[in-house]
Design an enzyme around this catalytic site. Structure first.
Site, PDB file in Angstrom:
ATOM      1  N   ASP A  32      18.960   3.039   9.577  1.00 13.26           N
ATOM      2  CA  ASP A  32      17.856   4.029   8.924  1.00 13.26           C
ATOM      3  C   ASP A  32      17.368   3.371   7.815  1.00 13.26           C
ATOM      4  O   ASP A  32      17.822   2.862   6.929  1.00 13.26           O
ATOM      5  CB  ASP A  32      18.588   5.339   8.406  1.00 13.26           C
ATOM      6  CG  ASP A  32      17.490   6.423   8.102  1.00 13.26           C
ATOM      7  OD1 ASP A  32      16.539   6.314   8.493  1.00 13.26           O
ATOM      8  OD2 ASP A  32      18.252   7.289   7.195  1.00 13.26           O
ATOM      9  N   ASP A  59      11.436   0.202   7.452  1.00 11.68           N
ATOM     10  CA  ASP A  59      10.571   1.078   6.482  1.00 11.68           C
ATOM     11  C   ASP A  59       9.891   0.006   5.634  1.00 11.68           C
ATOM     12  O   ASP A  59      10.089  -0.439   4.701  1.00 11.68           O
ATOM     13  CB  ASP A  59      11.463   1.981   5.854  1.00 11.68           C
ATOM     14  CG  ASP A  59      10.608   2.564   4.899  1.00 11.68           C
ATOM     15  OD1 ASP A  59       9.211   2.662   4.949  1.00 11.68           O
ATOM     16  OD2 ASP A  59      11.230   3.654   4.238  1.00 11.68           O
ATOM     17  N   GLU A  71       7.306   3.405   9.843  1.00 17.85           N
ATOM     18  CA  GLU A  71       6.941   4.480   9.136  1.00 17.85           C
ATOM     19  C   GLU A  71       5.460   4.246   8.450  1.00 17.85           C
ATOM     20  O   GLU A  71       5.253   3.185   7.844  1.00 17.85           O
ATOM     21  CB  GLU A  71       7.894   4.821   7.997  1.00 17.85           C
ATOM     22  CG  GLU A  71       7.569   5.942   6.915  1.00 17.85           C
ATOM     23  CD  GLU A  71       8.541   6.354   6.083  1.00 17.85           C
ATOM     24  OE1 GLU A  71       9.908   6.225   6.456  1.00 17.85           O
ATOM     25  OE2 GLU A  71       8.575   6.416   4.891  1.00 17.85           O
ATOM     26  N   ASN A  98      15.851  13.612  11.094  1.00 16.78           N
ATOM     27  CA  ASN A  98      16.777  12.870  10.321  1.00 16.78           C
ATOM     28  C   ASN A  98      17.607  13.969   9.419  1.00 16.78           C
ATOM     29  O   ASN A  98      17.106  14.743   9.040  1.00 16.78           O
ATOM     30  CB  ASN A  98      16.434  11.892   9.568  1.00 16.78           C
ATOM     31  CG  ASN A  98      16.019  10.555  10.192  1.00 16.78           C
ATOM     32  OD1 ASN A  98      15.797  10.518  11.562  1.00 16.78           O
ATOM     33  ND2 ASN A  98      15.778   9.526   9.469  1.00 16.78           N
ATOM     34  N   THR A 111      21.623  14.520   4.307  1.00 15.39           N
ATOM     35  CA  THR A 111      21.917  15.338   3.044  1.00 15.39           C
ATOM     36  C   THR A 111      23.028  16.561   3.455  1.00 15.39           C
ATOM     37  O   THR A 111      24.138  16.728   2.943  1.00 15.39           O
ATOM     38  CB  THR A 111      20.950  15.998   2.006  1.00 15.39           C
ATOM     39  OG1 THR A 111      20.271  14.991   1.645  1.00 15.39           O
ATOM     40  CG2 THR A 111      21.633  16.935   1.003  1.00 15.39           C
TER      41      THR A 111
END
Length: 280
Positions: free
Chosen positions: A81, A103, A133, A225, A228
């Site tokens: 990620d 990214d 992205e 995604n 948290t």
């Protein structure tokens, strides 16, 4: 079963649903996510942040993810990620990743295209798909959001890079939202149309209202995604154990509750995005 990004995103695209992508940090979060996926008979993505690859923990965590995915009875993709550079991508591939996110959203468009295309070509040689992205997805703590993803720029990016899926900025952010976000669903539709139907990725999935998540999926989001909420579920389980006067100090017993709370959260997200039962 361990599968690549193309396979699992293709399943979601064909079935018109979304794959939940859970960030994991230790063996307990891996166990909770995989247990939920198997109970719900759902394909899932298990992903790691690049900082874990840059620290010693990644050396131990990646084999855990691979072993869990290979043992699982459902499709599991092991994904990097927010990989910021070729260094993290190379390490992730060496340690068994079957999906990569490069990214480059902090760079100008042409530079983002160039660096992402290079990673796509590298990963293609070993059959690994790449998430890109366009439109930088920041944090809820940022003073302001960047401009939302432009459909025309997204079309150019997808055409020139050959990415498997595309992360977009449509009102989402990483972290716990201070107030409920308002996703631009019409922009999701416009990006899908402009790009010829590229599967889209929604970052910052923790805390987005359920109705907006479902609307985004209906409009073309195929990966969401969740990071948290994994951390909070693990912390809640740990606190619950600490508050129990009869708790055991044996770590393996102590960690049973955090695994359970992560599993419970993961089951809720799997059902929310419509992935339950899709591995049958």
């Amino acid at each position: 079963m361990l599968v690549n990004l193309q396979k699992i995103i293709g399943m979601a695209e064909e079935g018109n649903y979304c794959i939940p992508a859970f960030n994991v940090y230790n063996i307990e979060t891996v166990m909770g996510v995989i247990a939920a996926a198997e109970e719900a008979k759902a394909p899932v993505i298990v992903q790691v942040y690049p900082r874990l690859l840059n620290e010693e923990v990644g050396y131990y965590l990646c084999p855990v993810v691979i072993a869990a995915a290979q043992k699982a009875s459902v499709p599991v993709c092991f994904h990097l990620d927010h990989g910021p550079s070729e260094w993290e991508v190379t390490r992730a591939l060496r340690w068994g990743a079957t999906g990569i996110m490069l990214d480059g959203s902090v760079h100008p468009l042409d530079e983002n295209i160039a660096v992402t295309k290079h990673i796509v070509e590298t990963c293609k040689a070993i059959g690994v798909g790449v998430e890109g992205e366009i439109g930088h997805v920041g944090s809820v703590n940022d003073d302001a959001m960047d401009e939302f993803t432009d459909p025309a720029e997204a079309a150019k990016f997808v055409k020139e890079t050959g990415v498997t899926c595309l992360a977009v900025l449509i009102g989402n952010a990483h972290g716990h939202y201070k107030k409920p976000p308002k996703l631009d669903i019409e922009r999701v539709k416009a990006i899908r149309e402009a790009t010829g139907g590229i599967p889209l990725v929604l970052h910052g999935g923790s805390g987005i209202p359920d109705d907006q998540v479902k609307a985004a999926i209906a409009a073309g989001v195929r990966k969401m995604n969740i990071g948290t909420d994994v951390c909070c579920a693990f912390a809640d389980g740990t606190k619950e154990t600490l508050d129990d006067p009869a708790r055991s100090i044996a770590v393996d017993i102590f960690m049973k509750k955090p695994i359970e709370t992560v599993k419970k959260m993961a089951l809720e997200k799997i059902r929310l995005v419509g992935a339950d039962g899709k591995a049958e």
